[in-house]
Design an enzyme around this catalytic site. Structure first.
Site, mmCIF file in Angstrom:
data_model
loop_
_atom_site.group_PDB
_atom_site.id
_atom_site.type_symbol
_atom_site.label_atom_id
_atom_site.label_comp_id
_atom_site.label_asym_id
_atom_site.label_seq_id
_atom_site.Cartn_x
_atom_site.Cartn_y
_atom_site.Cartn_z
ATOM 1 N N HIS A 81 8.536 27.039 -31.837
ATOM 2 C CA HIS A 81 7.094 26.806 -31.893
ATOM 3 C C HIS A 81 6.734 25.642 -32.818
ATOM 4 O O HIS A 81 5.607 25.152 -32.776
ATOM 5 C CB HIS A 81 6.406 28.084 -32.378
ATOM 6 C CG HIS A 81 5.216 28.488 -31.556
ATOM 7 N ND1 HIS A 81 4.922 27.970 -30.305
ATOM 8 C CD2 HIS A 81 4.217 29.393 -31.825
ATOM 9 C CE1 HIS A 81 3.819 28.536 -29.842
ATOM 10 N NE2 HIS A 81 3.369 29.385 -30.744
ATOM 11 N N ASN A 129 -2.561 29.761 -33.845
ATOM 12 C CA ASN A 129 -3.707 30.196 -33.037
ATOM 13 C C ASN A 129 -5.049 29.747 -33.609
ATOM 14 O O ASN A 129 -6.090 29.984 -32.991
ATOM 15 C CB ASN A 129 -3.692 31.714 -32.857
ATOM 16 C CG ASN A 129 -3.847 32.467 -34.165
ATOM 17 O OD1 ASN A 129 -3.502 31.967 -35.221
ATOM 18 N ND2 ASN A 129 -4.364 33.683 -34.085
ATOM 19 N N ASP A 187 5.196 22.518 -28.328
ATOM 20 C CA ASP A 187 6.276 23.106 -27.544
ATOM 21 C C ASP A 187 5.751 23.536 -26.183
ATOM 22 O O ASP A 187 4.602 23.931 -26.050
ATOM 23 C CB ASP A 187 6.879 24.295 -28.287
ATOM 24 C CG ASP A 187 5.837 25.374 -28.586
ATOM 25 O OD1 ASP A 187 4.830 25.054 -29.234
ATOM 26 O OD2 ASP A 187 6.021 26.533 -28.150
ATOM 27 N N ASN A 200 -1.551 29.176 -27.540
ATOM 28 C CA ASN A 200 -2.704 29.492 -28.378
ATOM 29 C C ASN A 200 -3.184 28.317 -29.218
ATOM 30 O O ASN A 200 -4.371 28.231 -29.546
ATOM 31 C CB ASN A 200 -2.378 30.688 -29.282
ATOM 32 C CG ASN A 200 -2.315 31.987 -28.517
ATOM 33 O OD1 ASN A 200 -3.022 32.173 -27.526
ATOM 34 N ND2 ASN A 200 -1.451 32.891 -28.948
#
Length: 217
Positions: free
Chosen positions: A22, A76, A101, A122
């Site tokens: 991530h 997020n 990513d 997100n």
């Protein structure tokens, strides 16, 4: 100061998330900063009011002065960094490149596009909501999908094995070339450059997963 553009690399802050899939966006920003130190001009800025680590970057390949940012909001809530950052510096969404990513692209491959959906990401969702538009540019760093369905969270927050880490690391120079192609000639040039990175060959160093530094946010 007027800026030509801004690169925002997405990731999660803190050592717990260093090296995870991530955090590919953080890794790309780090690669840009390293290059700027060697070949251009780099200045650390106070990004506190934008909840980010922030730099001013000058490189001949960028054709001007850019901002580079690593949001410190967690993934997020990325829009809580990006929206005020653009507003303060009077930058438009079309001057924004978000590096992130991408599950739907094999590990180490790249794509570049403007706008579109968020595909469950997100960070992109938060940025789109707070900017009020999806029409910013995305430099998509492939991480591939997990071998078992339903394991996406553990996959993106996990660290790649040695093979995938090598592919991701090997794709970073081409990802920078994609950014430079965009800065120089625009969208279509960046799209073409990104596709040249398909199935990059990682260096044969024989390193184990624990020895790799990709990504290193």
């Amino acid at each position: 100061m007027e800026y030509t553009g801004v690169l925002v690399g997405l990731g999660n802050p803190g050592p717990r998330y260093d090296g995870t899939r991530h955090n590919c966006g953080f890794a790309l920003v780090s690669a840009l900063l390293e290059l700027a130190e060697k070949e251009g001009d780099l200045n650390a800025l106070n990004g506190g009011k934008f909840s980010c680590e922030l730099w001013r970057v000058r490189l001949p390949q960028l054709g001007g002065t850019w901002l580079a940012a690593k949001p410190q909001t967690f993934m997020n809530l990325s829009g809580q960094c990006v929206q005020p950052l653009l507003a303060w510096h009077k930058l438009k969404p079309e001057q924004l490149v978000v590096a992130h990513d991408e599950l739907d692209i094999p590990a180490g491959e790249l794509r570049f596009k403007r706008g579109g959906g968020n595909a469950g990401h997100n960070g992109l969702k938060s940025i789109t909501e707070l900017l009020g538009t999806p029409d910013f540019y995305r430099l998509r760093l492939g991480i591939g999908r997990p071998p078992h369905k339903g394991d996406v969270t553990n996959w993106v927050l996990g660290r790649p094995d040695a093979e995938d880490a090598g592919k991701l690391r090997a794709s970073l120079p081409m990802a920078l070339d994609t950014l430079f192609a965009f800065a120089d000639k625009g969208l279509e040039a960046a799209v073409r450059m990104a596709r040249k990175a398909d199935a990059p060959k990682p260096p044969k160093t024989g390193t184990k997963a624990a020895d790799t530094d990709m990504p290193n946010g």
